[in-house]
Design an enzyme around this catalytic site. Sequence first.
Site, short mmCIF file in Angstrom:
data_model
loop_
_atom_site.label_atom_id
_atom_site.label_comp_id
_atom_site.label_asym_id
_atom_site.label_seq_id
_atom_site.Cartn_x
_atom_site.Cartn_y
_atom_site.Cartn_z
N ARG A 96 0.83 -1.21 0.00
CA ARG A 96 0.00 0.00 0.00
C ARG A 96 0.86 1.25 0.00
NH1 ARG A 96 -3.01 -0.16 5.05
NH2 ARG A 96 -4.60 -1.37 3.98
N TYR A 97 1.93 1.24 0.78
CA TYR A 97 2.84 2.38 0.84
C TYR A 97 4.05 2.06 -0.02
CZ TYR A 97 -0.06 3.14 4.96
OH TYR A 97 -1.12 3.31 5.80
N ARG A 100 7.29 0.14 1.82
CA ARG A 100 7.21 -1.02 2.70
C ARG A 100 6.04 -1.92 2.32
NH1 ARG A 100 5.37 3.73 4.76
NH2 ARG A 100 3.84 3.80 6.44
N CYS A 109 -1.99 -18.34 14.52
CA CYS A 109 -1.56 -17.57 15.69
C CYS A 109 -1.52 -18.51 16.90
CB CYS A 109 -2.54 -16.45 16.01
SG CYS A 109 -2.53 -15.10 14.83
N CYS A 113 -7.28 -13.73 18.93
CA CYS A 113 -7.90 -12.60 19.61
C CYS A 113 -9.35 -12.48 19.14
CB CYS A 113 -7.15 -11.31 19.29
SG CYS A 113 -5.40 -11.40 19.70
N CYS A 116 -9.96 -9.77 16.43
CA CYS A 116 -9.01 -9.79 15.30
C CYS A 116 -9.58 -9.06 14.08
CB CYS A 116 -8.66 -11.22 14.92
SG CYS A 116 -7.52 -11.32 13.53
N ARG A 118 -8.16 -9.24 11.13
CA ARG A 118 -7.87 -10.02 9.93
C ARG A 118 -8.54 -11.40 10.02
NH1 ARG A 118 -2.21 -8.70 9.10
NH2 ARG A 118 -2.78 -6.92 7.82
N ASP A 281 -10.45 -1.60 14.03
CA ASP A 281 -10.91 -1.70 12.65
C ASP A 281 -12.31 -2.31 12.60
OD1 ASP A 281 -8.53 -0.69 11.40
OD2 ASP A 281 -7.54 -2.55 12.03
N ASP A 318 -6.97 3.21 10.64
CA ASP A 318 -6.73 2.67 9.30
C ASP A 318 -8.03 2.90 8.54
OD1 ASP A 318 -5.27 1.18 7.30
OD2 ASP A 318 -4.22 0.27 9.00
N LYS A 325 -3.26 4.59 6.95
CA LYS A 325 -3.37 5.04 8.33
C LYS A 325 -3.34 6.56 8.43
CE LYS A 325 -1.05 1.03 10.28
NZ LYS A 325 -0.64 0.51 8.95
#
Length: 347
Positions: A96-97, A100, A109, A113, A116, A118, A281, A318, A325
């Site tokens: 996206r950037y 990076r 994981c 969580c 989460c 994602r 998010d 975001d 962001k």
Amino acid sequence: MHLEQWQIDLQNCVRTIEELERFIPITNRKHIREVIANMRLAITPHTLGLIDFHNPNDPLLLMSVPNERELILSADELDDPIGDEIHSPISFLTHRYPDRVLVHATFFCAQFCRFCFRRFKTGGATPGPAERDVDRIIEYLHDHPEVEEVILTGGDPFTLLDRQIDDWLKRLREIQSVRRIRFHTRVPVTLPSRVTDSLVGIIKARMDNTHPIYVVTHFNHPREIAPENVTAIAKLVDAGIVVRNQGPLLKGVNDNPDTLARLYKKLVDIRVVPYYLHQLDLAKGTSHFRVPIERGLTIMSALRNNITGIALPRYVLDVPGGKGKGDLCKSRDLAAYGDPATSSPWD
Ligand SMILES: *Cc1c(COP(=O)(O)O)cnc(C)c1O
């Protein structure tokens, strides 16, 4: 086969309703079954030892024990809230950037969580990159020398085996234009036994004075900083790895200045630099964790006056749809100086 302690710990995670019932009564099995079909259940032995199961509102419990409110979907929630897929030129890579990229090294994981963002990838057993996907990622980076930094994320890249992590680092280091590598991982929080001397040695061996490796971890509450976590962080920092922290603002978990002040002060005391406090998010089924941005800004103002500047993270959003962001405090800070050009916090 010889298993290391962290692998035994992974085997001993709570993963089923039956196992969870040994810790807490489950009255709504049908709903909880549906919840964990959408977002799988795993709680590590380390976290199980920290949760206060007598308190249904225990912050550590809320973050890890499935709740039927995850079945409530609000209209603005999305499968892919931050637009990973929109900016994915090849599988398992988000660009996206300009300078990076994110590389999704696995979707597994240690602990899942309940908030989460994602979850559309991590929620089920989505396979990670196969060998040819990795080849393609490496090729992409060779073809895009503007990418100076690779963020190994997931899922959680620290759940990979030592040999797999070393493979990633070796191949990334071979690309001249890649100067920095970052790991985004919650393992130092949820599975501190994974931060072994061997893992730290592998990372250290792939760094030099002008090619650093960073770790961005994810503590959300001061009680997550137990002695085992302090030891895990110390191993990383002693090896010369800069460790920073990011995590979301979560209702009932850390949505007050006092809890966050304690968290951030404890973090700087163990040499972790607070980096981002995220506005949560808009992932599906997470509305019960969401704190209004206005409230977040008020909390940040209270924090700013009460903790040392080196412990203060940036409060970021975001922007949905993959727009990137933005700093939420920017407009508020400027407004305090009477700047009228502050209507949008992320332009
Ligand atoms: C958040 C994010 C990054 C990292 O951004 P930093 O501000 O450098 O931490 C990189 N790529 C994508 C797609 C992201 O969402």
